[in-house]
Motif scaffolding. Structure first.
Motif, PDB file in Angstrom:
ATOM      1  N   ARG A 163     -16.040  57.637  86.610  1.00  8.31           N
ATOM      2  CA  ARG A 163     -16.708  56.665  85.734  1.00  8.31           C
ATOM      3  C   ARG A 163     -16.797  57.200  84.312  1.00  8.31           C
ATOM      4  O   ARG A 163     -16.492  56.516  83.339  1.00  8.31           O
ATOM      5  N   LYS A 181     -12.535  50.371  92.617  1.00  2.00           N
ATOM      6  CA  LYS A 181     -13.852  49.934  92.160  1.00  2.00           C
ATOM      7  C   LYS A 181     -13.718  48.665  91.308  1.00  2.00           C
ATOM      8  O   LYS A 181     -12.696  48.465  90.638  1.00  2.00           O
ATOM      9  N   TYR A 186     -17.637  59.996  92.377  1.00  2.00           N
ATOM     10  CA  TYR A 186     -17.148  58.931  91.493  1.00  2.00           C
ATOM     11  C   TYR A 186     -17.702  59.066  90.072  1.00  2.00           C
ATOM     12  O   TYR A 186     -17.177  58.466  89.141  1.00  2.00           O
TER      13      TYR A 186
END
Ligand code: FES
Ligand code: FE2
Length: 444
Positions: A365, A198, A361
């Motif tokens: 995060r 990412k 995700y």
């Protein structure tokens, strides 16, 4: 698409023979000079970081031809470029003309590699392409113009890109040994067995030696003390509002508050070359509905969800000595960059699971923000301690014991062994490797 990634470089990396490292480390203690001595640091850059395989990034950071990112390896600037055939090349980020940096930042879709100083140009595989006023160069030069210099060794393992600045050494597979399980644990969380790095890359610096990070992250005893306040806040929060217990960061903070007897019951795996990890630490990272959607995505791809996805089966904090830390459960990899004896930068990459619901995700995060960013209520505890140690070692020189669990140590000819997760065997294992790197001949 490509992500930004710029690493700092070490101030100096001169050719220098290993100092008398053996006089500063025993099986039972480390001398403070190991963390403060500039000669030791320079020798580490040349012989430890210079001889080990180093993680420099992930293939998904340069997905298309011409995409590129910059980083460092053993303090040397590196440029990674994907060519038109899809192959990734790791070059030293230095023009063969006068040594200028070819690129300072990541970028997308170069047609070729052009030097910003005098305009020498190279193909994406590093071959010479053109230069201005070439007619003014001697014929011998024009017949064999220079190409970009590659790193001495480059290999990938399941999308992770590794380099070495010495040609001779073990294969990447041999080097990784049991730490491969941790990498597999992360990759196989994707139903397509594929990760996407990412763009949200985090970094932090501390005023302390790089080894303090490696000696901390598998030190289970410290968790209940260094992070006691964070653990208590999290416990109080969950007592008031139990649904908060599902938050990954709250879960991490609470896990740090578990008693020593809990950690004594866990196993830590030690590998050759200083690697280690421990396992079965925390409940699964995903809320029930996310875990269920993830399981469905495996079914849709004809795969069985991996064992690591089940609660308590993860492999926690895999230390790939001397530069990378895997946290498969939170889809996070950290890379450790020594800047100076008393300065270190840590870069955190986070990964999406290709083929999985995007909601998988969310925990990555949250974990990144909670454990690797400037607002982290966890890592700030560790950084304060590192900086205190480093400041003390400048003035209070002497020996510090590493004898916890000494009787469990493994012999150097075993490739892997499991010990109690509270043992300091992982630190002794690191220094066994450290000495071997520093004392091996330069060509080894
Ligand atoms: S230094 Fe690169 S073209 Fe001159
Ligand atoms: Fe910690």
């Amino acid at each position: 698409m490509s992500s930004i990634m710029t690493q700092p470089e070490t101030a100096a990396c001169p050719a220098q023979p290993a100092v008398a490292a053996r006089t500063l480390v025993t099986r039972q203690a480390i001398h403070s000079a190991v963390y403060t001595d500039p000669g030791i640091f320079e020798a580490e850059m040349r012989h430890v970081f210079g001889k080990a395989w180093l993680l420099i990034g992930h293939e998904s950071q340069a997905p298309e031809a011409g995409d590129h990112f910059v980083t460092t390896a053993a303090g040397r600037p590196v440029l990674v470029v994907r060519d038109r055939s899809g192959k990734l090349h790791a070059f030293y980020n230095a023009c063969p003309h006068r040594g200028a940096r070819l690129r300072a930042q990541a970028g997308v879709g170069w047609p070729s590699i052009s030097c910003p100083y005098h305009g020498w140009t190279f193909q994406l595989d590093g071959a010479f392409l053109s230069l201005p006023a070439i007619d003014e160069y001697p014929e011998a030069f024009r017949a064999a113009p220079p190409r970009l210099r590659r790193l001495e060794a480059q290999e990938s393992y399941r999308g992770f890109l590794f380099v070495r600045t010495k040609a001779a050494g073990p294969s990447l597979e041999e080097f990784l040994g049991p730490i491969r399980d941790v990498i597999d644990d992360l990759v196989e969380r994707s139903p397509k067995h594929e990760l996407q790095c990412k763009p949200a890359i985090l970094r932090h610096r501390y005023r302390g030696n790089w080894k303090l990070t490696f000696e901390n992250l598998n030190d289970t005893i410290h968790a209940g003390f260094a992070h006691a306040v964070a653990a208590r806040i999290a416990s109080d929060l969950v007592a008031e509002t139990p649904e908060q217990g599902g938050d990954p960061l709250i879960g991490l903070m609470m896990a740090n508050g578990k008693p020593i007897s809990f950690f004594q019951g866990l196993r830590m795996t030690l590998g050759r070359y200083g690697h280690s990890y421990f396992e079965a630490h925390m409940p699964t990272a995903y809320p029930d509905e996310v875990a269920s959607a993830l399981a469905d995505s495996f079914t849709a791809n004809g795969r069985t969800p991996p064992r690591g996805l089940a609660a308590g089966n993860d492999k926690h904090l895999g230390l790939l000595y001397p530069n990378a830390v895997w946290h498969a459960r939170y889809q996070v990899v950290r890379m450790v960059y020594p800047i100076a004896p008393d300065e270190t930068e840590v870069v955190t990459l986070s990964f999406g699971l290709v083929g999985a619901p995007e909601s998988t995700y969310d925990s990555a995060r949250s974990y990144c923000n909670g454990s690797s960013s400037a607002m982290s209520p966890v890592i700030t505890d560790d950084l304060e301690i590192y900086e205190g140690i480093q400041a003390n070692y400048r003035h209070l020189t002497g020996w510090h014991p590493i004898t916890r669990g000494l009787d469990e140590d493994f012999s150097s000819d075993e490739s892997a062994r499991q010990v109690r997760a509270t043992s300091e065997a992982f630190i002794r294992n690191q220094y066994r490797t450290w000495l071997a790197y520093l004392e091996a001949p330069d060509h080894a």
